[in-house]
Design a protein around this motif. Sequence first.
Motif, short mmCIF file in Angstrom:
data_model
loop_
_atom_site.label_atom_id
_atom_site.label_comp_id
_atom_site.label_asym_id
_atom_site.label_seq_id
_atom_site.Cartn_x
_atom_site.Cartn_y
_atom_site.Cartn_z
N ASN A 181 0.82 -1.22 0.00
CA ASN A 181 0.00 0.00 0.00
C ASN A 181 0.85 1.26 0.00
O ASN A 181 0.37 2.32 -0.38
N SER A 182 2.09 1.15 0.46
CA SER A 182 2.94 2.34 0.40
C SER A 182 3.98 2.20 -0.71
O SER A 182 5.06 2.78 -0.64
N SER A 183 3.65 1.41 -1.71
CA SER A 183 4.56 1.23 -2.85
C SER A 183 3.85 1.70 -4.12
O SER A 183 2.73 2.20 -4.07
N SER A 184 4.50 1.48 -5.24
CA SER A 184 3.89 1.92 -6.50
C SER A 184 2.90 0.89 -7.06
O SER A 184 2.27 1.10 -8.09
N TRP A 185 2.78 -0.26 -6.39
CA TRP A 185 1.84 -1.28 -6.88
C TRP A 185 0.39 -0.85 -6.62
O TRP A 185 0.10 -0.24 -5.59
N SER A 186 -0.49 -1.20 -7.53
CA SER A 186 -1.92 -1.08 -7.25
C SER A 186 -2.37 -2.46 -6.74
O SER A 186 -2.09 -3.48 -7.37
N VAL A 187 -3.04 -2.49 -5.60
CA VAL A 187 -3.25 -3.76 -4.90
C VAL A 187 -4.72 -4.17 -4.86
O VAL A 187 -5.59 -3.37 -4.52
N THR A 188 -4.98 -5.42 -5.19
CA THR A 188 -6.31 -6.01 -4.97
C THR A 188 -6.17 -7.07 -3.89
O THR A 188 -5.66 -8.17 -4.15
N PRO A 189 -6.59 -6.75 -2.65
CA PRO A 189 -6.52 -7.76 -1.60
C PRO A 189 -7.71 -8.71 -1.70
O PRO A 189 -8.83 -8.25 -1.95
N THR A 190 -7.50 -10.00 -1.54
CA THR A 190 -8.66 -10.90 -1.46
C THR A 190 -8.56 -11.71 -0.18
O THR A 190 -7.47 -11.99 0.32
N MET A 205 -12.96 -14.03 -1.97
CA MET A 205 -12.55 -15.01 -2.98
C MET A 205 -12.12 -16.29 -2.26
O MET A 205 -10.99 -16.42 -1.83
N ASP A 206 -13.07 -17.21 -2.16
CA ASP A 206 -12.77 -18.50 -1.53
C ASP A 206 -11.97 -19.34 -2.54
O ASP A 206 -12.50 -19.71 -3.59
N GLU A 245 -15.05 -20.97 -9.44
CA GLU A 245 -15.78 -19.87 -10.09
C GLU A 245 -15.43 -18.53 -9.43
O GLU A 245 -15.23 -17.52 -10.10
N ASP A 246 -15.36 -18.56 -8.10
CA ASP A 246 -14.96 -17.38 -7.32
C ASP A 246 -13.60 -16.85 -7.78
O ASP A 246 -13.42 -15.67 -8.07
N VAL A 247 -12.66 -17.77 -7.84
CA VAL A 247 -11.28 -17.42 -8.17
C VAL A 247 -11.19 -16.90 -9.60
O VAL A 247 -10.59 -15.86 -9.88
N ASP A 248 -11.85 -17.63 -10.48
CA ASP A 248 -11.81 -17.27 -11.90
C ASP A 248 -12.41 -15.88 -12.13
O ASP A 248 -11.84 -15.04 -12.83
N GLN A 249 -13.55 -15.64 -11.48
CA GLN A 249 -14.23 -14.34 -11.66
C GLN A 249 -13.38 -13.20 -11.09
O GLN A 249 -13.18 -12.17 -11.75
N GLN A 250 -12.86 -13.39 -9.90
CA GLN A 250 -12.09 -12.32 -9.25
C GLN A 250 -10.81 -12.01 -10.02
O GLN A 250 -10.49 -10.84 -10.26
N ILE A 251 -10.11 -13.04 -10.45
CA ILE A 251 -8.85 -12.82 -11.18
C ILE A 251 -9.15 -12.20 -12.54
O ILE A 251 -8.47 -11.27 -12.97
N VAL A 264 -6.14 -21.35 -8.28
CA VAL A 264 -5.45 -20.07 -8.52
C VAL A 264 -4.57 -20.19 -9.78
O VAL A 264 -4.58 -19.31 -10.65
N MET A 265 -3.87 -21.32 -9.88
CA MET A 265 -2.98 -21.52 -11.04
C MET A 265 -3.79 -21.56 -12.34
O MET A 265 -3.42 -20.95 -13.34
N ARG A 266 -4.90 -22.29 -12.30
CA ARG A 266 -5.71 -22.46 -13.52
C ARG A 266 -6.30 -21.13 -13.97
O ARG A 266 -6.24 -20.79 -15.16
N ALA A 267 -6.84 -20.36 -13.02
CA ALA A 267 -7.46 -19.08 -13.38
C ALA A 267 -6.41 -18.10 -13.91
O ALA A 267 -6.65 -17.38 -14.88
N ALA A 268 -5.25 -18.08 -13.27
CA ALA A 268 -4.19 -17.15 -13.70
C ALA A 268 -3.64 -17.58 -15.06
O ALA A 268 -3.38 -16.74 -15.93
#
Length: 252
Positions: free
Chosen positions: A23-32, A37-38, A43-49, A87-91
């Motif tokens: 949060n204090s870096s140059s990255w834009s962060v999506t926390p889950t 995201m269970d 489906e949860d993972v795929d949709q969120q990613i 997570v691997m499959r969705a990414a």
Amino acid sequence: MQRRILLTGANGRMGTEMMRRLNSSSWSVTPTTRQTMDICNFEDVDQQISESDPSLVLHLAAYTNVSKSETEKNICWQTNVIGTRHVMRAAQKKSIPVVYVSTDYVFDGKQGLYKEDDCPNPTGFYAISKLVAEEAAMSVDKARIIRTSFIGSEWNFKAAYVDKFTSADYIDVIGKELMIYLNNIDQIDEKILHVATQRKSIYDLVIVRHKNIERGFQNSNLSSQPIDFSLDTSQWESVKLRLNDFEKIEGS
Ligand SMILES: NC(=O)c1ccc[n+]([C@@H]2O[C@H](COP(=O)([O-])OP(=O)(O)OC[C@H]3O[C@@H](n4cnc5c(N)ncnc54)[C@H](OP(=O)(O)O)[C@@H]3O)[C@@H](O)[C@H]2O)c1
């Protein structure tokens, strides 16, 4: 272009530490979190990613209760193995790199100074599940594996072992190493890296922040216990030497 990172397990110990840094870096962060995201639900993972379309996923979410995992094998497996596959499959569908955080416990602790390609020999169910999840990452081109270990700043015991060895460090120390890794990921080719600090006894680690800690001994009464989970971090040290100005872009 701003780099975007999605974290799994953002409410966990390392997740909280990394959120503070990111949060204090140059990255834009999506926390889950489990609520948003269970990882056990594809489906949860795929949709969120797919919706947040990050440039990198830091996969921290896991079942981490080492002792309870022996009696809660199913939930441990679902979370650590099936969840990681999700997570691997969705990414992979979107060609997004994933950094999977694994553990020194994939080794048996009998030898110490384990190198990245040493033969794992996990001795408990948690460690088995983390190793199997590593294999899910191994089979995905853009996925990487970090093996590490960390402790919080609290130490609620009178003593710490002088005869048990580790390359773990305090969570903020390892968090800083992870930031260096993430900030420089485009220049890191290694599929597996041991990101930790030098081998030391648990006592030598604890005394850094707890000056009155007493020396404890494990071998005298528990001689069959593993005593050395330390990781050889020389590859990581070489990577850091190779990186230009990593201090400047660490972003902590
Ligand atoms: N602690 C260590 O020394 C160590 C060493 C090596 C590697 N690691 C690895 O580092 C990572 C982070 O460890 P940590 O100590 O920060 O763990 P932690 O504090 O236990 O955090 C794990 C997080 O994962 C979340 N989670 C569990 N099941 C989930 C699910 N089905 N869907 C989404 N989120 C879920 C948990 O949420 P809830 O709070 O809702 O349960 C929790 O926030 C883990 O992968 C762990 O295996 C840890």
